[in-house]
Design a protein around this motif. Structure first.
Motif, PDB file in Angstrom:
ATOM      1  N   GLU A 226     -20.666  -8.781  13.798  1.00  0.00           N
ATOM      2  CA  GLU A 226     -21.407  -8.392  15.331  1.00  0.00           C
ATOM      3  C   GLU A 226     -20.946  -6.783  15.513  1.00  0.00           C
ATOM      4  OE1 GLU A 226     -23.695 -10.039  16.631  1.00  0.00           O
ATOM      5  OE2 GLU A 226     -23.729 -11.991  15.685  1.00  0.00           O
ATOM      6  N   ASN A 227     -20.148  -6.087  15.192  1.00  0.00           N
ATOM      7  CA  ASN A 227     -19.633  -5.104  15.125  1.00  0.00           C
ATOM      8  C   ASN A 227     -17.630  -5.283  16.382  1.00  0.00           C
ATOM      9  OD1 ASN A 227     -19.501  -2.152  14.920  1.00  0.00           O
ATOM     10  ND2 ASN A 227     -21.184  -1.929  15.674  1.00  0.00           N
ATOM     11  N   VAL A 228     -17.511  -6.774  16.075  1.00  0.00           N
ATOM     12  CA  VAL A 228     -16.757  -6.945  16.488  1.00  0.00           C
ATOM     13  C   VAL A 228     -15.010  -6.920  15.226  1.00  0.00           C
ATOM     14  CG1 VAL A 228     -14.820  -8.932  17.474  1.00  0.00           C
ATOM     15  CG2 VAL A 228     -17.498  -8.797  17.821  1.00  0.00           C
ATOM     16  N   ARG A 229     -14.502  -6.060  15.453  1.00  0.00           N
ATOM     17  CA  ARG A 229     -13.381  -5.709  14.596  1.00  0.00           C
ATOM     18  C   ARG A 229     -11.707  -6.390  14.577  1.00  0.00           C
ATOM     19  NH1 ARG A 229     -14.544  -0.520  12.921  1.00  0.00           N
ATOM     20  NH2 ARG A 229     -16.842  -0.477  12.508  1.00  0.00           N
ATOM     21  N   ALA A 230     -12.288  -7.700  14.459  1.00  0.00           N
ATOM     22  CA  ALA A 230     -10.749  -8.898  14.408  1.00  0.00           C
ATOM     23  C   ALA A 230     -10.143  -8.465  13.022  1.00  0.00           C
ATOM     24  CB  ALA A 230     -11.650 -10.004  14.645  1.00  0.00           C
ATOM     25  N   ARG A 231      -8.925  -8.528  13.684  1.00  0.00           N
ATOM     26  CA  ARG A 231      -7.814  -8.788  12.543  1.00  0.00           C
ATOM     27  C   ARG A 231      -7.124  -9.556  11.698  1.00  0.00           C
ATOM     28  NH1 ARG A 231      -7.017  -3.034  11.579  1.00  0.00           N
ATOM     29  NH2 ARG A 231      -6.626  -4.096   9.310  1.00  0.00           N
ATOM     30  N   ARG A 232      -6.644  -9.442  10.953  1.00  0.00           N
ATOM     31  CA  ARG A 232      -5.731 -10.691   9.915  1.00  0.00           C
ATOM     32  C   ARG A 232      -4.391 -10.443   9.969  1.00  0.00           C
ATOM     33  NH1 ARG A 232      -9.569 -12.106   4.213  1.00  0.00           N
ATOM     34  NH2 ARG A 232      -8.512  -9.538   4.674  1.00  0.00           N
ATOM     35  N   TYR A 233      -3.897  -9.638  11.215  1.00  0.00           N
ATOM     36  CA  TYR A 233      -2.459  -9.107  10.891  1.00  0.00           C
ATOM     37  C   TYR A 233      -1.446 -11.238  10.206  1.00  0.00           C
ATOM     38  CZ  TYR A 233      -3.749  -4.638  13.739  1.00  0.00           C
ATOM     39  OH  TYR A 233      -4.453  -3.758  13.765  1.00  0.00           O
ATOM     40  N   PHE A 234      -0.486 -10.750   9.957  1.00  0.00           N
ATOM     41  CA  PHE A 234      -0.263  -9.868   8.957  1.00  0.00           C
ATOM     42  C   PHE A 234      -0.695 -10.072   7.514  1.00  0.00           C
ATOM     43  CE2 PHE A 234       2.818  -9.974  12.589  1.00  0.00           C
ATOM     44  CZ  PHE A 234       2.961  -8.374  12.600  1.00  0.00           C
ATOM     45  N   TYR A 235      -1.858  -9.829   7.090  1.00  0.00           N
ATOM     46  CA  TYR A 235      -2.384 -10.940   5.743  1.00  0.00           C
ATOM     47  C   TYR A 235      -2.270  -9.619   4.797  1.00  0.00           C
ATOM     48  CZ  TYR A 235      -5.599 -12.245   2.528  1.00  0.00           C
ATOM     49  OH  TYR A 235      -6.949 -13.145   1.195  1.00  0.00           O
ATOM     50  N   PRO A 236      -2.005 -10.180   4.101  1.00  0.00           N
ATOM     51  CA  PRO A 236      -1.631 -11.060   2.935  1.00  0.00           C
ATOM     52  C   PRO A 236      -0.117 -11.570   3.141  1.00  0.00           C
ATOM     53  CG  PRO A 236      -1.972  -9.848   1.163  1.00  0.00           C
ATOM     54  CD  PRO A 236      -1.974  -9.034   2.474  1.00  0.00           C
ATOM     55  N   GLY A 237       0.655 -10.910   4.260  1.00  0.00           N
ATOM     56  CA  GLY A 237       1.948 -10.619   3.976  1.00  0.00           C
ATOM     57  C   GLY A 237       2.440 -10.185   3.181  1.00  0.00           C
ATOM     58  N   CYS A 238       4.091  -9.150   4.243  1.00  0.00           N
ATOM     59  CA  CYS A 238       4.812  -8.193   2.651  1.00  0.00           C
ATOM     60  C   CYS A 238       4.486  -8.481   1.498  1.00  0.00           C
ATOM     61  CB  CYS A 238       5.808  -7.988   3.648  1.00  0.00           C
ATOM     62  SG  CYS A 238       5.865  -7.425   5.540  1.00  0.00           S
ATOM     63  N   HIS A 239       5.372 -10.158   1.279  1.00  0.00           N
ATOM     64  CA  HIS A 239       5.158 -10.279  -0.125  1.00  0.00           C
ATOM     65  C   HIS A 239       4.725 -10.166  -0.777  1.00  0.00           C
ATOM     66  CE1 HIS A 239       3.802 -13.631   2.314  1.00  0.00           C
ATOM     67  NE2 HIS A 239       3.728 -14.391   0.577  1.00  0.00           N
ATOM     68  N   ARG A 240       2.883 -10.274  -0.361  1.00  0.00           N
ATOM     69  CA  ARG A 240       2.187 -10.296  -1.573  1.00  0.00           C
ATOM     70  C   ARG A 240       1.663  -8.234  -1.212  1.00  0.00           C
ATOM     71  NH1 ARG A 240      -1.210 -14.528  -3.247  1.00  0.00           N
ATOM     72  NH2 ARG A 240      -0.148 -16.840  -2.405  1.00  0.00           N
ATOM     73  N   MET A 241       2.815  -8.037  -0.543  1.00  0.00           N
ATOM     74  CA  MET A 241       2.142  -6.191  -1.400  1.00  0.00           C
ATOM     75  C   MET A 241       2.915  -5.182  -1.897  1.00  0.00           C
ATOM     76  SD  MET A 241       1.046  -6.008   3.146  1.00  0.00           S
ATOM     77  CE  MET A 241      -0.382  -6.401   3.722  1.00  0.00           C
ATOM     78  N   GLU A 242       2.820  -4.556  -2.640  1.00  0.00           N
ATOM     79  CA  GLU A 242       3.122  -3.855  -3.816  1.00  0.00           C
ATOM     80  C   GLU A 242       4.556  -2.630  -2.868  1.00  0.00           C
ATOM     81  OE1 GLU A 242       4.242  -4.198  -6.110  1.00  0.00           O
ATOM     82  OE2 GLU A 242       2.761  -5.210  -6.373  1.00  0.00           O
ATOM     83  N   PRO A 243       5.645  -2.481  -2.630  1.00  0.00           N
ATOM     84  CA  PRO A 243       6.122  -3.464  -4.018  1.00  0.00           C
ATOM     85  C   PRO A 243       6.887  -4.331  -4.696  1.00  0.00           C
ATOM     86  CG  PRO A 243       8.108  -2.508  -3.167  1.00  0.00           C
ATOM     87  CD  PRO A 243       6.990  -2.047  -2.006  1.00  0.00           C
ATOM     88  N   TYR A 244       7.207  -5.402  -3.107  1.00  0.00           N
ATOM     89  CA  TYR A 244       7.168  -6.833  -3.142  1.00  0.00           C
ATOM     90  C   TYR A 244       6.693  -7.655  -3.660  1.00  0.00           C
ATOM     91  CZ  TYR A 244       8.854  -3.453   0.828  1.00  0.00           C
ATOM     92  OH  TYR A 244       8.892  -1.912   1.413  1.00  0.00           O
ATOM     93  N   ALA A 245       5.188  -7.115  -4.018  1.00  0.00           N
ATOM     94  CA  ALA A 245       4.480  -8.489  -5.047  1.00  0.00           C
ATOM     95  C   ALA A 245       5.201  -8.394  -5.913  1.00  0.00           C
ATOM     96  CB  ALA A 245       3.007  -7.991  -5.026  1.00  0.00           C
ATOM     97  N   SER A 246       5.158  -7.593  -6.697  1.00  0.00           N
ATOM     98  CA  SER A 246       5.816  -6.829  -8.518  1.00  0.00           C
ATOM     99  C   SER A 246       7.904  -7.834  -8.140  1.00  0.00           C
ATOM    100  CB  SER A 246       5.782  -5.869  -8.693  1.00  0.00           C
ATOM    101  OG  SER A 246       4.680  -5.722  -8.271  1.00  0.00           O
ATOM    102  N   LEU A 247       8.129  -6.992  -7.302  1.00  0.00           N
ATOM    103  CA  LEU A 247       9.803  -7.242  -7.911  1.00  0.00           C
ATOM    104  C   LEU A 247       9.834  -8.848  -6.553  1.00  0.00           C
ATOM    105  CD1 LEU A 247      10.987  -4.338  -5.179  1.00  0.00           C
ATOM    106  CD2 LEU A 247      11.046  -4.836  -7.538  1.00  0.00           C
ATOM    107  N   PHE A 248       9.217  -9.542  -6.300  1.00  0.00           N
ATOM    108  CA  PHE A 248       9.031 -11.012  -5.848  1.00  0.00           C
ATOM    109  C   PHE A 248       8.082 -11.794  -6.463  1.00  0.00           C
ATOM    110  CE2 PHE A 248      11.061  -7.741  -2.587  1.00  0.00           C
ATOM    111  CZ  PHE A 248      12.953  -8.332  -3.274  1.00  0.00           C
ATOM    112  N   PRO A 249       8.019 -11.403  -7.422  1.00  0.00           N
ATOM    113  CA  PRO A 249       6.239 -12.818  -7.786  1.00  0.00           C
ATOM    114  C   PRO A 249       6.415 -14.009  -7.503  1.00  0.00           C
ATOM    115  CG  PRO A 249       7.958 -12.311 -10.367  1.00  0.00           C
ATOM    116  CD  PRO A 249       8.261 -11.763  -8.352  1.00  0.00           C
ATOM    117  N   HIS A 250       7.131 -14.419  -7.166  1.00  0.00           N
ATOM    118  CA  HIS A 250       7.204 -16.109  -6.738  1.00  0.00           C
ATOM    119  C   HIS A 250       8.075 -15.974  -5.545  1.00  0.00           C
ATOM    120  CE1 HIS A 250       9.402 -16.204 -11.012  1.00  0.00           C
ATOM    121  NE2 HIS A 250       8.256 -16.249 -11.167  1.00  0.00           N
ATOM    122  N   ALA A 251       7.991 -15.547  -4.652  1.00  0.00           N
ATOM    123  CA  ALA A 251       8.353 -15.519  -3.100  1.00  0.00           C
ATOM    124  C   ALA A 251       7.566 -16.019  -2.200  1.00  0.00           C
ATOM    125  CB  ALA A 251       8.266 -14.093  -2.433  1.00  0.00           C
ATOM    126  N   SER A 252       6.489 -16.720  -2.579  1.00  0.00           N
ATOM    127  CA  SER A 252       5.012 -17.345  -2.306  1.00  0.00           C
ATOM    128  C   SER A 252       5.566 -18.707  -2.045  1.00  0.00           C
ATOM    129  CB  SER A 252       3.760 -17.072  -2.801  1.00  0.00           C
ATOM    130  OG  SER A 252       3.229 -17.172  -4.250  1.00  0.00           O
TER     131      SER A 252
END
Ligand SMILES: *Cc1c(COP(=O)(O)O)cnc(C)c1O
Length: 410
Positions: free
Chosen positions: A322-348
């Motif tokens: 509908e052109n409504v740019r709703a946002r999923r902050y802070f998806y997926p979480g810092c721990h699932r972004m690099e470099p942290y996903a590789s550094l801390f694979p078990h954080a989740s």
């Protein structure tokens, strides 16, 4: 206003909005005041290096939040980096994973390990009990984040920091104009960091600041912000370039002067969302403590997929169509972004509440660029979609069969 489900864009109707509606469309303030300031700046030909606009901005911010010092910077990320360095943090620092990536990057950038800590699922801020458990002999500090402008548990964190000899810093990027137990955010911990990015409540286009009551720390950060220069040809410290330009301060002063008007609009929008969403099962709007001050900058809904019939991600897809740019902050979480996903694979595995909250929250458009009619329409879309969850889900599934590159992006 859309009358029935067949009008939903996802079910074949036209998009509700011709122009995209954004979550963080900038607040502008009094245009003529801004242009006056810029004219005066051009007449002075003083564009950077602690000009009168930056000095005035610093004075007004410090006075407003009741802190002794305000050190304006080019953005909050550099402000965090400088505050972290000036505090002498090393080794490990405890931070939430449920924050904007800059909080973690400001540490990792200087080879300090961000240790991701879980949040309280109700407040979305650091859980003090988890903070205690994450402390190791290498821990040097804690960074609390006042997510959505709601203060994190400052008293409990202060106690933990004091008991363990840790520095306590706050990322207050969301919390300008907010209070904690009646005192303005900005005066807590060793220092607090504000962002004045375009999307924030008060903005400089790009900008940030550290506020502190510590004279020595303030002096150190002022040097660090300006390459370590303590005199014309004299450098006494390692520094970087974190200076705020005059042009940004002109914008900052102008938006600061309109803060009451921005809060009033945000609050009006918030109340409109609250009234409309109350009748939609499975959707609940964030609450703000009526005893505290807040900027109402974030209209956040939490989606209970079982009760709503659709998941957060499905509702986001419906709104984007509908052109409504709703946002999923802070998806997926810092721990699932690099470099942290590789550094801390078990954080989740540890960050249970972070995972749950990151999976269910959705920010809706608000701010001075969003009107009541638009809010009613957005809520009508959510009402119609959840009321026809089966049809909507089937439509979304068939749309997913189309390869992404051929899908028309709203
Ligand atoms: C926006 C934001 C930042 C970064 O601010 P910039 O001024 O864009 O560098 C840091 N932390 C949080 C929580 C933010 O929302």
């Amino acid at each position: 206003m859309k009358a029935d489900k067949s009008a939903l864009s996802i079910l074949g109707g036209p998009p509700a909005f011709a122009e995209p509606l954004h979550v963080g469309r900038p607040n502008v303030g009094d245009r003529s005041r801004l242009l006056q300031r810029i004219e005066a700046m051009l007449d002075r030909r003083w564009l950077s290096n602690q000009g009168p606009l930056v000095s005035e901005f610093e004075e007004r911010i410090a006075a407003y939040v009741g802190a002794k010092h305000c050190i304006a910077m080019c953005n909050a990320t550099v402000a965090l980096e400088i505050a972290i360095r000036a505090l002498g943090l090393t080794g490990e620092v405890i931070v939430p994973a449920f924050t904007f990536i800059a909080t973690a990057h400001a540490l990792q950038w200087q080879e300090i390990t961000p240790v991701f800590c879980d949040i309280d699922p109700n407040t979305h801020t650091l859980d003090p009990e988890w903070v205690r458990r994450m402390i190791t002999p290498r821990t040097s500090g804690i960074i609390g984040v006042h997510v959505w402008g709601r203060a994190c548990p400052i008293d409990a964190l202060t106690e933990i920091a004091d008991e363990n000899g840790l520095s306590l810093l706050f990322d207050a990027a969301h919390a300008f104009g907010a209070s904690y137990r009646g005192r303005m955010i900005g005066g807590f911990g060793a220092a607090e960091v504000f962002s004045f990015h375009a999307t924030k409540f008060i903005n400089c286009g790009e900008g940030g600041a550290v506020v502190t009551n510590d004279d020595c720390l303030a002096e150190k950060m002022r040097l660090m912000r300006n390459f370590g220069f303590s005199g014309l040809d004299q450098v006494t410290y390692i520094g970087t370039n974190g200076k705020m330009p005059e042009l940004s301060a002109a914008m900052g002063l102008t938006t600061f002067e309109s803060r009451d008007e921005f809060v009033a609009t945000n609050e009006r929008n918030y109340r409109a969302y609250a009234a409309e969403l109350a009748s939609i099962p499975g959707l609940s709007l964030i609450t703000y403590d009526p005893a505290e001050r807040c900027n109402f900058q974030y209209a956040l809904v939490e989606v209970d997929a079982a009760a709503a019939g659709l998941s957060r991600d499905e509702l986001a897809d419906v709104l984007w169509a509908e052109n409504v740019r709703a946002r999923r902050y802070f998806y997926p979480g810092c721990h699932r972004m690099e470099p942290y996903a590789s550094l801390f694979p078990h954080a989740s595995l540890v960050l249970r509440a972070t995972e749950a909250v990151a999976g269910r929250v959705l920010l809706l458009p608000t701010g001075t660029a969003v009107g009541l009619d638009e809010i009613r329409e957005i809520c009508q879309i959510l009402r119609l979609a959840t009321g026809s969850a089966g049809d909507v889900r089937r439509a979304l599934e068939s749309r997913r069969q189309v390869p992404v590159e051929r899908r028309k992006v709203a």
